[in-house]
Design a protein around this motif. Sequence first.
Motif, short mmCIF file in Angstrom:
data_model
loop_
_atom_site.label_atom_id
_atom_site.label_comp_id
_atom_site.label_asym_id
_atom_site.label_seq_id
_atom_site.Cartn_x
_atom_site.Cartn_y
_atom_site.Cartn_z
N ARG A 33 -91.71 100.32 -38.02
CA ARG A 33 -92.10 100.70 -36.66
C ARG A 33 -92.74 99.52 -35.92
O ARG A 33 -92.46 99.29 -34.74
N ARG A 59 -85.67 93.57 -44.00
CA ARG A 59 -86.12 94.24 -45.23
C ARG A 59 -86.67 93.22 -46.22
O ARG A 59 -87.69 93.45 -46.86
N ASP A 101 -79.94 106.08 -41.72
CA ASP A 101 -80.69 105.63 -42.90
C ASP A 101 -79.88 105.84 -44.20
O ASP A 101 -79.98 105.06 -45.14
O1 C5P Z 1 -90.97 107.00 -42.22
P1 C5P Z 1 -90.73 106.70 -40.77
O2 C5P Z 1 -90.00 107.79 -40.05
O3 C5P Z 1 -91.98 106.28 -40.06
O4 C5P Z 1 -89.78 105.40 -40.78
C1 C5P Z 1 -89.21 104.87 -39.60
C2 C5P Z 1 -87.87 104.21 -39.95
O5 C5P Z 1 -88.12 103.07 -40.76
C3 C5P Z 1 -86.90 105.08 -40.76
O6 C5P Z 1 -86.05 105.85 -39.95
C4 C5P Z 1 -86.13 104.05 -41.56
O7 C5P Z 1 -85.02 103.58 -40.85
C5 C5P Z 1 -87.09 102.90 -41.73
N1 C5P Z 1 -87.67 102.82 -43.07
C6 C5P Z 1 -86.93 102.20 -44.05
N2 C5P Z 1 -87.45 102.01 -45.30
C7 C5P Z 1 -88.68 102.45 -45.58
C8 C5P Z 1 -89.46 103.13 -44.61
C9 C5P Z 1 -88.90 103.31 -43.35
O8 C5P Z 1 -85.80 101.81 -43.82
N3 C5P Z 1 -89.18 102.22 -46.82
#
Ligand code: C5P
Length: 208
Positions: free
Chosen positions: A39, A94, A169
């Motif tokens: 975020r 990432r 995702d």
């Molecule tokens: O968990 P949250 O909804 O706050 O995460 C926002 C976005 O961050 C998710 O939709 C996802 O695309 C990404 N995310 C991810 N890997 C993680 C945590 C979040 O790809 N470990």
Amino acid sequence: MKHIVIAIDGPAASGKGTLARRLAEAFNLPYLDTGLLYRVVGRRVLDHGGDPSDVALASEQARGLGRLDLERGDLRTPEVDRAASAVASIPAVRAALLDFQRSFALHAGAVLDGRDIGTIVFPEADVKLYITASLTVRAARRFAERRALGAEVTLEAVQADLAARDEADRTRAAAPLRPAEDAHRIDTSALDANHAFAAAADWVNRAL
Ligand code: C5P
């Protein structure tokens, strides 16, 4: 007590954040909401007037991320939901966030929640949980949260946004959302927070 790592993954609004916070408190472990990292990167790209799918800009923002950024108050808007999901599909973003997540657990163990904690960030975690709930239950929860914050949203729009983000995702090439083979699954569709916590704490106690 030994320092353990608890990895919690699942789709948006599955109840994993509430559960993670409660486990962290009960087992005296630091907690990291890894979604916040994505975020912040998405927010920073938007602040620069950029496009969240811009690989160079998003990667640069991910590399410059600091701990204080996680305390920004403007990270839970629909615009940032989408930007976070877009930057999260970029492998360089990432990669830049991996060290931060791994060092977080170095000194005292940790509870981390996200999408790839049990599969990529901590494949050796002591306990892996995969939290799910039906789309309609998750949409109703997220709708209530957003309304409580005063947002002018409809249930239909919230549900459509969740479905689109989950699909992105789950189907992206880089670290897609999926349960680790050894993850314990908890479906919270018909469970309140106390029952979900009891089921999860049971798995943690077996690992201690
Ligand atoms: O968990 P949250 O909804 O706050 O995460 C926002 C976005 O961050 C998710 O939709 C996802 O695309 C990404 N995310 C991810 N890997 C993680 C945590 C979040 O790809 N470990």
